[in-house]
Write an enzyme that holds these catalytic residues in place. Sequence first.
Site, PDB file in Angstrom:
ATOM      1  N   ARG A   9      11.227  -5.989   4.703  1.00  0.00           N
ATOM      2  CA  ARG A   9      10.843  -4.469   4.369  1.00  0.00           C
ATOM      3  C   ARG A   9      11.972  -3.474   5.179  1.00  0.00           C
ATOM      4  NH1 ARG A   9       4.804  -2.761   4.552  1.00  0.00           N
ATOM      5  NH2 ARG A   9       4.982  -2.946   6.882  1.00  0.00           N
TER       6      ARG A   9
ATOM      7  N   ARG B  71      -0.569  -8.996  13.508  1.00  0.00           N
ATOM      8  CA  ARG B  71      -1.345  -7.655  12.497  1.00  0.00           C
ATOM      9  C   ARG B  71      -1.941  -8.345  11.246  1.00  0.00           C
ATOM     10  NH1 ARG B  71       3.824  -4.800  10.567  1.00  0.00           N
ATOM     11  NH2 ARG B  71       2.409  -3.563   9.525  1.00  0.00           N
TER      12      ARG B  71
ATOM     13  N   ARG C 276      -9.695   0.921   9.472  1.00  0.00           N
ATOM     14  CA  ARG C 276      -9.442  -0.290   9.928  1.00  0.00           C
ATOM     15  C   ARG C 276     -10.426  -1.055  10.368  1.00  0.00           C
ATOM     16  NH1 ARG C 276      -3.686   0.411   9.190  1.00  0.00           N
ATOM     17  NH2 ARG C 276      -2.604  -1.051  10.394  1.00  0.00           N
TER      18      ARG C 276
ATOM     19  N   ARG D   7      10.999  -1.568  10.937  1.00  0.00           N
ATOM     20  CA  ARG D   7      10.056  -1.067  11.619  1.00  0.00           C
ATOM     21  C   ARG D   7       9.812  -2.215  12.932  1.00  0.00           C
ATOM     22  NH1 ARG D   7       4.718  -0.043   8.386  1.00  0.00           N
ATOM     23  NH2 ARG D   7       3.714  -0.902   9.955  1.00  0.00           N
TER      24      ARG D   7
ATOM     25  N   LYS E  93       0.691  -1.206   0.101  1.00  0.00           N
ATOM     26  CA  LYS E  93      -0.068   0.017   0.055  1.00  0.00           C
ATOM     27  C   LYS E  93       0.787   1.331   0.093  1.00  0.00           C
ATOM     28  CE  LYS E  93      -2.424  -0.730   3.766  1.00  0.00           C
ATOM     29  NZ  LYS E  93      -1.743  -2.223   4.372  1.00  0.00           N
TER      30      LYS E  93
HETATM   31  P1  AMP Z   1       0.614   0.599   9.327  1.00  0.00           P
HETATM   32  O1  AMP Z   1       1.702   1.390   8.939  1.00  0.00           O
HETATM   33  O2  AMP Z   1      -0.890   1.002   8.643  1.00  0.00           O
HETATM   34  O3  AMP Z   1       0.829  -0.699   9.253  1.00  0.00           O
HETATM   35  O4  AMP Z   1       0.051   0.948  10.814  1.00  0.00           O
HETATM   36  C1  AMP Z   1       0.987   0.639  11.836  1.00  0.00           C
HETATM   37  C2  AMP Z   1       0.144   0.357  12.893  1.00  0.00           C
HETATM   38  O5  AMP Z   1      -0.161   1.732  13.374  1.00  0.00           O
HETATM   39  C3  AMP Z   1      -0.652  -0.476  13.256  1.00  0.00           C
HETATM   40  O6  AMP Z   1      -0.444  -1.925  13.348  1.00  0.00           O
HETATM   41  C4  AMP Z   1      -1.484   0.017  14.205  1.00  0.00           C
HETATM   42  O7  AMP Z   1      -1.062  -0.179  15.434  1.00  0.00           O
HETATM   43  C5  AMP Z   1      -1.377   1.421  14.188  1.00  0.00           C
HETATM   44  N1  AMP Z   1      -2.461   2.003  13.339  1.00  0.00           N
HETATM   45  C6  AMP Z   1      -2.328   2.696  11.833  1.00  0.00           C
HETATM   46  N2  AMP Z   1      -3.586   2.902  11.491  1.00  0.00           N
HETATM   47  C7  AMP Z   1      -4.328   2.686  12.482  1.00  0.00           C
HETATM   48  C8  AMP Z   1      -5.899   2.883  12.487  1.00  0.00           C
HETATM   49  N3  AMP Z   1      -6.454   3.276  11.700  1.00  0.00           N
HETATM   50  N4  AMP Z   1      -6.491   2.537  13.655  1.00  0.00           N
HETATM   51  C9  AMP Z   1      -5.886   2.010  14.814  1.00  0.00           C
HETATM   52  N5  AMP Z   1      -4.532   1.541  14.618  1.00  0.00           N
HETATM   53  C10 AMP Z   1      -3.790   2.126  13.671  1.00  0.00           C
END
Ligand code: AMP
Length: 215
Positions: free
Chosen positions: A127, A171, A88, A160, A13
């Site tokens: 990554r 996740r 989400r 990360r 993404k």
């Molecule tokens: P991402 O980079 O989108 O994979 O997000 C990394 C982490 O940030 C996720 O595993 C969640 O802990 C938190 N996070 C990101 N976006 C959201 C969201 N819309 N709602 C809740 N937690 C989020």
Amino acid sequence: MRLILLGPPGAGKGTQATFIKEEFRIPHISTGDIFRQNLRDNTELGQKARVYMNKGKLVPDDLTIELVRDRLSREDCKYGYLLDGFPRNLVQAEALSQFLEERGESLDAVIDIEVDKNSLVERITGRRMCKDCKASFHIHNYPPREEGKCDHCGGELYQREDDREETVLKRIGVYEEETSPLIAYYDRQGKIQKINGNASMEDVKAEVLEALREI
Ligand code: AMP
């Protein structure tokens, strides 16, 4: 153009978001990036989010929704945006619908990048991200020209905290349980554009841009 990018962790993404942002000149709003920035800056929000993020869980909806409402109300979002990592779950999707309705706006499309589950873990654990410009690389599939260094800005690459295997599995589980029902939710609204994310980065890019030019 108001867009949402859906897809499991590791679907690419972030990479596709960069292409969409350049092509359509809209801000790329990644809630994950915003949380990570707050973590680095050690803000109150960052401190609250850290415990959830490091366990691969979702940050509570009230915090996340407020953050997004605030961000989407800024001037640069007036003519559109690309949401990546939000919504989400159904509560967040309903909050977004309400926000749009209040402003007499609507979504143009929801891009759903589909990837075989088996390849996700390998994609995520390999990554590496740039600390400065947030560009994403992969140690095998998309290595930087110089190890540990960003091709775009020369920044330091890092893994990360939540890209380690145990957290990745969690996740993916959270995505399947809480986020994937959004595909049916937006399909009922006729907004879904399905994209085969198993193809090469360039082919996925071509498919995404073609789908968006047609809406
Ligand atoms: P991402 O980079 O989108 O994979 O997000 C990394 C982490 O940030 C996720 O595993 C969640 O802990 C938190 N996070 C990101 N976006 C959201 C969201 N819309 N709602 C809740 N937690 C989020």
